[in-house]
Write a protein that holds these residues in place. Structure first.
Motif, short mmCIF file in Angstrom:
data_model
loop_
_atom_site.label_atom_id
_atom_site.label_comp_id
_atom_site.label_asym_id
_atom_site.label_seq_id
_atom_site.Cartn_x
_atom_site.Cartn_y
_atom_site.Cartn_z
N ASN A 148 0.79 -1.23 0.00
CA ASN A 148 0.00 0.00 0.00
C ASN A 148 0.82 1.29 0.00
N ASN A 149 2.12 1.20 -0.26
CA ASN A 149 2.97 2.39 -0.37
C ASN A 149 3.67 2.37 -1.72
N TRP A 150 3.74 3.53 -2.35
CA TRP A 150 4.48 3.65 -3.60
C TRP A 150 5.94 3.92 -3.25
N VAL A 151 6.84 3.13 -3.84
CA VAL A 151 8.27 3.27 -3.54
C VAL A 151 9.05 3.54 -4.82
N ASP A 152 10.19 4.22 -4.64
CA ASP A 152 11.10 4.47 -5.75
C ASP A 152 11.93 3.22 -6.01
N ASP A 153 12.24 2.99 -7.25
CA ASP A 153 13.15 1.91 -7.66
C ASP A 153 14.34 2.54 -8.36
N TYR A 154 15.48 1.89 -8.21
CA TYR A 154 16.66 2.29 -8.97
C TYR A 154 16.82 1.31 -10.13
#
Length: 160
Positions: A148-154
């Motif tokens: 339920n959380n949007w996260v950054d990806d590298y």
């Protein structure tokens, strides 16, 4: 991967600590489908994941899973991925296994570039990628929805 690997495959797919940076945990029926797909003889151009079991050399203890799939055969590009059991993390097995699969794929399939997507919070995986020569090529902002959380990806890349 063989039928005997099912308990280890299921355990790592359901492990919250392992999957906190990879994906939401699937139902057991979805995991069974993934496992069945990995038992089918693999072809590079199929677009399916080649999944290999990592074991210790002496006791054959399960360490984790590693693999890749062909993103684009014409561009000779493959994406790598791995998941290491929590009790086996930090021992260098992911780095050693990743280097081995990179070398094998380059020789066997003339892979020109490997890519990897890694959560910005997954410091351990970032270290593995950097040790094997990957460079961070970009940031995918709020790219993956995790619990339920949007996260950054590298986004990482390695030219071979």
């Amino acid at each position: 991967m063989e039928l005997k690997d099912w308990p280890s495959f299921l355990a790592i797919q359901q492990n919250e600590a392992v999957n906190q940076y990879i994906r939401a945990i699937d139902s057991e029926s979805v995991i069974k489908q993934k496992f069945a797909q990995r038992l089918i003889p693999w072809r590079y151009e199929s677009g399916d994941w080649l999944t290999l079991v990592i074991e210790t050399s002496d006791t054959k203890e399960f360490v984790g899973l590693i693999g890749f799939y062909c993103q684009d055969a014409k561009s000779q590009r493959a994406e790598v991925g791995y998941a290491i059991a929590p009790t086996m993390q930090g021992k260098g097995d992911a780095t050693e296994s990743l280097q081995a699969i990179i070398d094998w794929g380059r020789l066997q399939y003339s892979i020109h570039k490997y890519v990897a997507v890694c959560s910005s919070a997954n410091l351990g995986s970032q270290k593995v990628l950097l040790k094997t020569g990957f460079i961070q090529e970009g940031t995918l902002v709020k790219h993956t929805k995790m619990f339920n959380n949007w996260v950054d990806d590298y986004l990482y890349g390695l030219l071979t």
